[in-house]
Design a protein around this motif. Structure first.
Motif, PDB file in Angstrom:
ATOM      1  N   VAL A 157       0.746  -0.580   0.356  1.00 55.54           N
ATOM      2  CA  VAL A 157       0.186  -0.219   0.156  1.00 55.54           C
ATOM      3  C   VAL A 157       0.861   0.841   0.174  1.00 55.54           C
ATOM      4  CG1 VAL A 157      -1.569   1.256   1.700  1.00 55.54           C
ATOM      5  CG2 VAL A 157      -1.955  -1.334   1.490  1.00 55.54           C
ATOM      6  N   THR A 158       0.663   1.791  -1.063  1.00 60.50           N
ATOM      7  CA  THR A 158       2.030   3.056  -1.277  1.00 60.50           C
ATOM      8  C   THR A 158       0.829   4.130  -1.563  1.00 60.50           C
ATOM      9  OG1 THR A 158       1.998   2.765  -3.453  1.00 60.50           O
ATOM     10  CG2 THR A 158       3.421   1.419  -2.090  1.00 60.50           C
ATOM     11  N   ALA A 159       1.808   5.350  -1.414  1.00 66.65           N
ATOM     12  CA  ALA A 159       1.216   7.042  -1.644  1.00 66.65           C
ATOM     13  C   ALA A 159       1.970   7.245  -2.973  1.00 66.65           C
ATOM     14  CB  ALA A 159       1.626   7.901  -0.336  1.00 66.65           C
ATOM     15  N   THR A 160       1.484   7.209  -3.450  1.00 65.08           N
ATOM     16  CA  THR A 160       1.942   7.808  -5.158  1.00 65.08           C
ATOM     17  C   THR A 160       1.555   9.602  -5.237  1.00 65.08           C
ATOM     18  OG1 THR A 160      -0.698   6.837  -6.285  1.00 65.08           O
ATOM     19  CG2 THR A 160       1.599   5.548  -6.040  1.00 65.08           C
ATOM     20  N   GLN A 161       0.408  10.467  -4.551  1.00 62.79           N
ATOM     21  CA  GLN A 161       0.304  11.741  -4.938  1.00 62.79           C
ATOM     22  C   GLN A 161      -0.137  11.891  -3.687  1.00 62.79           C
ATOM     23  OE1 GLN A 161      -2.469  11.049  -7.327  1.00 62.79           O
ATOM     24  NE2 GLN A 161      -3.724  12.784  -6.634  1.00 62.79           N
ATOM     25  N   THR A 162       0.296  13.556  -3.285  1.00 60.18           N
ATOM     26  CA  THR A 162      -0.399  14.013  -2.200  1.00 60.18           C
ATOM     27  C   THR A 162      -1.316  14.877  -2.491  1.00 60.18           C
ATOM     28  OG1 THR A 162       1.009  15.756  -1.904  1.00 60.18           O
ATOM     29  CG2 THR A 162       1.569  13.996  -1.082  1.00 60.18           C
ATOM     30  N   ASP A 163      -2.389  14.765  -1.435  1.00 56.39           N
ATOM     31  CA  ASP A 163      -3.695  16.208  -1.494  1.00 56.39           C
ATOM     32  C   ASP A 163      -4.241  16.323   0.039  1.00 56.39           C
ATOM     33  OD1 ASP A 163      -5.488  17.787  -1.814  1.00 56.39           O
ATOM     34  OD2 ASP A 163      -6.508  16.588  -4.162  1.00 56.39           O
ATOM     35  N   PRO A 165      -7.600  13.195   0.594  1.00 60.78           N
ATOM     36  CA  PRO A 165      -5.800  12.004   1.123  1.00 60.78           C
ATOM     37  C   PRO A 165      -5.929  10.947   0.424  1.00 60.78           C
ATOM     38  CG  PRO A 165      -7.382  12.156   2.881  1.00 60.78           C
ATOM     39  CD  PRO A 165      -7.727  13.823   1.456  1.00 60.78           C
ATOM     40  N   LEU A 166      -7.084  10.483  -0.194  1.00 57.38           N
ATOM     41  CA  LEU A 166      -7.266   9.086  -0.563  1.00 57.38           C
ATOM     42  C   LEU A 166      -7.031   8.403  -1.854  1.00 57.38           C
ATOM     43  CD1 LEU A 166      -7.948   8.889   2.462  1.00 57.38           C
ATOM     44  CD2 LEU A 166      -9.794   6.545   1.870  1.00 57.38           C
ATOM     45  N   ALA A 167      -6.802   9.798  -2.201  1.00 61.83           N
ATOM     46  CA  ALA A 167      -6.204   9.691  -4.245  1.00 61.83           C
ATOM     47  C   ALA A 167      -5.271   9.288  -4.248  1.00 61.83           C
ATOM     48  CB  ALA A 167      -6.906  11.343  -4.558  1.00 61.83           C
ATOM     49  N   GLY A 168      -4.788   9.134  -3.763  1.00 63.74           N
ATOM     50  CA  GLY A 168      -3.307   9.061  -3.709  1.00 63.74           C
ATOM     51  C   GLY A 168      -2.457   7.947  -2.807  1.00 63.74           C
ATOM     52  N   LEU A 169      -3.932   6.673  -2.952  1.00 62.71           N
ATOM     53  CA  LEU A 169      -3.378   5.614  -1.782  1.00 62.71           C
ATOM     54  C   LEU A 169      -3.316   4.542  -2.927  1.00 62.71           C
ATOM     55  CD1 LEU A 169      -2.951   4.514   0.891  1.00 62.71           C
ATOM     56  CD2 LEU A 169      -6.202   3.708   0.915  1.00 62.71           C
ATOM     57  N   THR A 170      -2.348   4.122  -3.032  1.00 53.96           N
ATOM     58  CA  THR A 170      -2.604   2.940  -3.712  1.00 53.96           C
ATOM     59  C   THR A 170      -2.247   1.277  -3.630  1.00 53.96           C
ATOM     60  OG1 THR A 170      -1.538   4.569  -5.414  1.00 53.96           O
ATOM     61  CG2 THR A 170      -0.866   1.969  -6.958  1.00 53.96           C
ATOM     62  N   LEU A 171      -2.887   0.702  -4.215  1.00 54.33           N
ATOM     63  CA  LEU A 171      -3.109  -1.422  -3.841  1.00 54.33           C
ATOM     64  C   LEU A 171      -2.005  -1.523  -4.855  1.00 54.33           C
ATOM     65  CD1 LEU A 171      -4.440   0.496  -1.675  1.00 54.33           C
ATOM     66  CD2 LEU A 171      -5.582  -1.554  -1.465  1.00 54.33           C
ATOM     67  N   GLY A 172      -1.681  -2.044  -4.582  1.00 54.02           N
ATOM     68  CA  GLY A 172      -0.732  -3.365  -6.016  1.00 54.02           C
ATOM     69  C   GLY A 172       0.866  -3.464  -5.562  1.00 54.02           C
ATOM     70  N   GLU A 173       1.208  -3.842  -6.776  1.00 48.69           N
ATOM     71  CA  GLU A 173       2.644  -4.290  -6.558  1.00 48.69           C
ATOM     72  C   GLU A 173       4.173  -3.223  -6.603  1.00 48.69           C
ATOM     73  OE1 GLU A 173       3.978  -7.989  -6.701  1.00 48.69           O
ATOM     74  OE2 GLU A 173       1.678  -8.004  -6.508  1.00 48.69           O
ATOM     75  N   HIS A 174       5.016  -3.715  -5.832  1.00 52.37           N
ATOM     76  CA  HIS A 174       5.937  -2.834  -5.697  1.00 52.37           C
ATOM     77  C   HIS A 174       7.262  -3.638  -4.987  1.00 52.37           C
ATOM     78  CE1 HIS A 174       7.619   1.326  -3.826  1.00 52.37           C
ATOM     79  NE2 HIS A 174       8.471   0.303  -2.974  1.00 52.37           N
ATOM     80  N   PRO A 175       8.182  -3.318  -5.490  1.00 52.12           N
ATOM     81  CA  PRO A 175      10.003  -3.625  -5.443  1.00 52.12           C
ATOM     82  C   PRO A 175       9.715  -4.225  -4.480  1.00 52.12           C
ATOM     83  CG  PRO A 175       9.864  -1.326  -7.154  1.00 52.12           C
ATOM     84  CD  PRO A 175       8.284  -1.919  -6.151  1.00 52.12           C
ATOM     85  N   GLU A 176      10.703  -5.099  -4.453  1.00 46.74           N
ATOM     86  CA  GLU A 176      10.971  -6.359  -2.801  1.00 46.74           C
ATOM     87  C   GLU A 176      11.848  -4.826  -2.091  1.00 46.74           C
ATOM     88  OE1 GLU A 176      10.726  -9.169  -1.586  1.00 46.74           O
ATOM     89  OE2 GLU A 176       9.047  -9.854  -2.969  1.00 46.74           O
ATOM     90  N   PRO A 177      11.985  -5.555  -0.742  1.00 43.15           N
ATOM     91  CA  PRO A 177      12.713  -4.328  -0.401  1.00 43.15           C
ATOM     92  C   PRO A 177      14.312  -4.549   0.155  1.00 43.15           C
ATOM     93  CG  PRO A 177      11.807  -5.569   1.016  1.00 43.15           C
ATOM     94  CD  PRO A 177      10.847  -6.114   0.162  1.00 43.15           C
ATOM     95  N   LYS A 178      15.365  -4.109  -0.179  1.00 40.28           N
ATOM     96  CA  LYS A 178      16.366  -3.858  -0.343  1.00 40.28           C
ATOM     97  C   LYS A 178      17.281  -3.383   1.183  1.00 40.28           C
ATOM     98  CE  LYS A 178      17.329  -3.940  -4.932  1.00 40.28           C
ATOM     99  NZ  LYS A 178      18.194  -3.500  -6.553  1.00 40.28           N
ATOM    100  N   ALA A 179      17.631  -4.711   2.112  1.00 40.76           N
ATOM    101  CA  ALA A 179      18.181  -4.962   3.205  1.00 40.76           C
ATOM    102  C   ALA A 179      19.694  -4.523   2.835  1.00 40.76           C
ATOM    103  CB  ALA A 179      17.983  -5.355   4.150  1.00 40.76           C
ATOM    104  N   PRO A 180      20.609  -2.790   3.579  1.00 42.85           N
ATOM    105  CA  PRO A 180      21.797  -2.542   3.373  1.00 42.85           C
ATOM    106  C   PRO A 180      22.200  -3.384   4.565  1.00 42.85           C
ATOM    107  CG  PRO A 180      20.820  -0.598   4.059  1.00 42.85           C
ATOM    108  CD  PRO A 180      19.480  -1.629   3.928  1.00 42.85           C
ATOM    109  N   ASP A 181      23.805  -2.989   4.657  1.00 43.56           N
ATOM    110  CA  ASP A 181      24.407  -3.636   6.138  1.00 43.56           C
ATOM    111  C   ASP A 181      23.740  -3.118   6.950  1.00 43.56           C
ATOM    112  OD1 ASP A 181      26.078  -5.007   4.056  1.00 43.56           O
ATOM    113  OD2 ASP A 181      27.807  -3.091   4.489  1.00 43.56           O
ATOM    114  N   GLY A 182      24.081  -3.989   8.072  1.00 41.65           N
ATOM    115  CA  GLY A 182      23.098  -3.697   9.308  1.00 41.65           C
ATOM    116  C   GLY A 182      21.949  -3.925   9.136  1.00 41.65           C
TER     117      GLY A 182
END
Length: 318
Positions: free
Chosen positions: A4-10, A14-31
């Motif tokens: 669930v992402t925010a793709t724009q702000t208003d 506010p719910l106009a920018g609420l987007t549900l769908g596919e998103h890239p997998e998270p990448k975990a840096p060192d630590g």
């Protein structure tokens, strides 16, 4: 992965920018590490983000959500502390940030977080209850047991019973030995606050039987004058938010005359989150969950929060 992402702000829609769908997998840096999210709780912070408050536009799109409980890469059940910072009290780090501000948040199947931000989840706590702790319940815990500076048996006034922090304040205050009074515009919410543990409930602005030792303020502009009038000399107002407006009328003469302390409360620390989890384990106290929804139905939860139609927390599950 689903997120669930925010793709724009208003600020007006506010719910106009609420987007549900596919998103890239998270990448975990060192630590850092990756947590598989089992439950995540909704906060007003998520709604403010969609309104454009506290978020840089170049960070969009960003996964929303501050709070989560889940399983880490080693199979441990954990609670995710949402404040990312350094030092013994990360909330005082001037470069601190919350999940969903600079880094993707918890409303996803998986989230990357610093290893130091993980707290063991007590086995007796469900994932849904544990997910309620990092923001609302931890804020309430710090307000009551750190910032208010009160002994058990003191009287506290909780303004605006119904939201996540307010319901946590009532429940924690009762369990901690305080006399808890609460206000709400809604007769139904006043009755539910009484059932939750409030000793007395009042309409907003009502004259109280006596002045209180501390006011726990989550509403802001609409209740500020009443909060000042309700305090004993030397009392404290502990502030964690302002859902009705952030520019309350300043009655500085009253503050100075009564020698009141107005204390701004921030998010709690990782160590306090761990103690809060132990407190719930020891007392059997559990967060009030208004409703649990699958993450795919997150829009319903956001709409309910925007309308103020909740009592307690809204929790999303995978």
């Amino acid at each position: 992965m689903f997120a669930v992402t925010a793709t724009q702000t208003d600020p007006d829609n506010p719910l106009a920018g609420l987007t549900l769908g596919e998103h890239p997998e998270p990448k975990a840096p060192d630590g850092w590490t990756t947590v598989s999210v089992r439950a995540a709780a909704l906060n007003h912070h998520d709604l403010w983000t969609l309104k454009g408050v506290g978020i840089r536009q170049d960070r969009l799109p960003i996964v929303l959500g501050c709070d989560a409980a889940g399983v880490d890469e080693d199979g441990n059940e954990v609670i995710v502390h949402s404040v990312i910072g350094t030092g013994p009290d990360e909330t005082l780090d001037p470069k601190r940030t919350l999940l969903s501000e600079t880094y993707d948040g918890t409303f996803a199947e998986r989230v990357a977080v610093p290893r130091r931000n993980l707290v063991p989840k007590p086995a007796s706590l469900s994932f849904e209850h544990a997910a309620c702790l990092p923001t609302a319940w931890l804020t309430a815990y710090r307000m009551l047991f750190d910032k208010a500076g009160l002994e058990p048996g003191s009287t506290v006034l909780v303004q605006g019973a119904g939201g996540g922090v307010a319901t946590a304040l009532i429940a924690l205050g009762r369990a901690g030995g305080y006399r808890v009074w609460a206000t709400s515009r809604s007769e139904e919410k006043r009755e539910r606050a009484r059932e939750l543990g409030a000793d007395q409930v009042f309409e907003p602005g009502a004259r109280l039987p006596e002045r209180v030792d501390a006011v726990l303020e989550t509403v802001g502009q609409a209740t500020w004058d009443h909060s000042l009038k309700s305090l004993k000399p030397g009392g404290r107002i502990v502030v964690c938010g302002a859902t009705s407006g952030a520019v309350p009328p300043a009655d500085l003469n009253r503050v100075f005359f009564l020698q009141l302390s107005v204390v701004g409360s921030t998010m709690g620390t990782r160590d306090q989150l761990q103690r809060l989890a132990v407190f719930l384990e020891q007392t059997g106290l559990r967060p009030v969950v208004d409703r649990t929804l699958p993450l795919s139905e997150a829009r319903e939860g956001f709409a309910a929060m925007a309308e103020g139609e909740i009592f307690g927390k809204i929790v999303f599950t995978g």
